[in-house]
Design a protein around this motif. Sequence first.
Motif, PDB file in Angstrom:
ATOM      1  N   ILE A   1      -0.868   1.690 -12.247  1.00 48.45           N
ATOM      2  CA  ILE A   1      -0.609   1.054 -10.947  1.00 48.45           C
ATOM      3  C   ILE A   1      -1.544  -0.140 -10.762  1.00 48.45           C
TER       4      ILE A   1
ATOM      5  N   GLU B   1       0.831  -1.204   0.000  1.00 45.65           N
ATOM      6  CA  GLU B   1       0.000   0.000   0.000  1.00 45.65           C
ATOM      7  C   GLU B   1       0.867   1.255   0.000  1.00 45.65           C
TER       8      GLU B   1
ATOM      9  N   LYS C   1      -4.715   7.464   2.048  1.00 50.56           N
ATOM     10  CA  LYS C   1      -3.259   7.540   2.125  1.00 50.56           C
ATOM     11  C   LYS C   1      -2.752   8.223   3.393  1.00 50.56           C
TER      12      LYS C   1
ATOM     13  N   GLU D   1       3.910   1.432  -1.197  1.00 54.55           N
ATOM     14  CA  GLU D   1       4.525   1.501  -2.529  1.00 54.55           C
ATOM     15  C   GLU D   1       3.559   2.129  -3.531  1.00 54.55           C
ATOM     16  N   ILE D   2       2.291   1.738  -3.456  1.00 54.59           N
ATOM     17  CA  ILE D   2       1.267   2.277  -4.360  1.00 54.59           C
ATOM     18  C   ILE D   2       1.156   3.785  -4.178  1.00 54.59           C
TER      19      ILE D   2
ATOM     20  N   ILE E   1      -7.305   0.666  -6.001  1.00 55.33           N
ATOM     21  CA  ILE E   1      -6.175   1.602  -5.902  1.00 55.33           C
ATOM     22  C   ILE E   1      -6.681   2.974  -5.462  1.00 55.33           C
TER      23      ILE E   1
ATOM     24  N   LYS F   1       4.231   5.534  -5.660  1.00 48.21           N
ATOM     25  CA  LYS F   1       4.209   5.546  -7.125  1.00 48.21           C
ATOM     26  C   LYS F   1       3.216   6.576  -7.650  1.00 48.21           C
ATOM     27  N   TYR F   2       2.067   6.678  -7.007  1.00 53.83           N
ATOM     28  CA  TYR F   2       1.055   7.652  -7.441  1.00 53.83           C
ATOM     29  C   TYR F   2       1.592   9.075  -7.234  1.00 53.83           C
TER      30      TYR F   2
ATOM     31  N   GLU G   1      -0.284  -3.020 -12.768  1.00 56.94           N
ATOM     32  CA  GLU G   1       0.952  -3.565 -12.199  1.00 56.94           C
ATOM     33  C   GLU G   1       0.670  -4.498 -11.018  1.00 56.94           C
ATOM     34  N   TYR G   2      -0.275  -4.117 -10.171  1.00 60.89           N
ATOM     35  CA  TYR G   2      -0.587  -4.900  -8.974  1.00 60.89           C
ATOM     36  C   TYR G   2      -1.775  -5.846  -9.168  1.00 60.89           C
TER      37      TYR G   2
END
Length: 126
Positions: free
Chosen positions: A38, A22, A56, A24-25, A49, A28-29, A41-42
């Motif tokens: 994303i 989470e 977050k 990492e997501i 997402i 990346k965002y 990828e996951y």
Amino acid sequence: MGPKKVADVQGKKKMMLSMKIELEIIKKYEAGIRLSAIAKEYVRSPSTIGTILKQKEAIKAITPSKGLTVFSSRKSHVQDEMERLLLVWIKDKEMAGDTITKEITYRKASIIFSDLVHAPAEADAG
């Protein structure tokens, strides 16, 4: 008319993402990668997402107990505090060289949880 027959449907098992993934997501965002990229990828839906991104700030603020890999919103503050105190107790016992069994750990966890649950009620009464 007889009872209705329900077809056996094997639903997907709910797979929770680890806190590490989470985070990492979110990174990346924030780095500018698109939500749909994303999600691909996951191997998750974009709505999943999006939900992670909406939460977050809460995800970043979490300080997990040692060994905790998945954050569950169903876990109460009391449970998290109990786990933290239990880990401190276990560390103290290990430092003292004491042997700890599952039964002793379960009993201590129960005592700590009971104390935490009853402590606010006693504070209000006193």
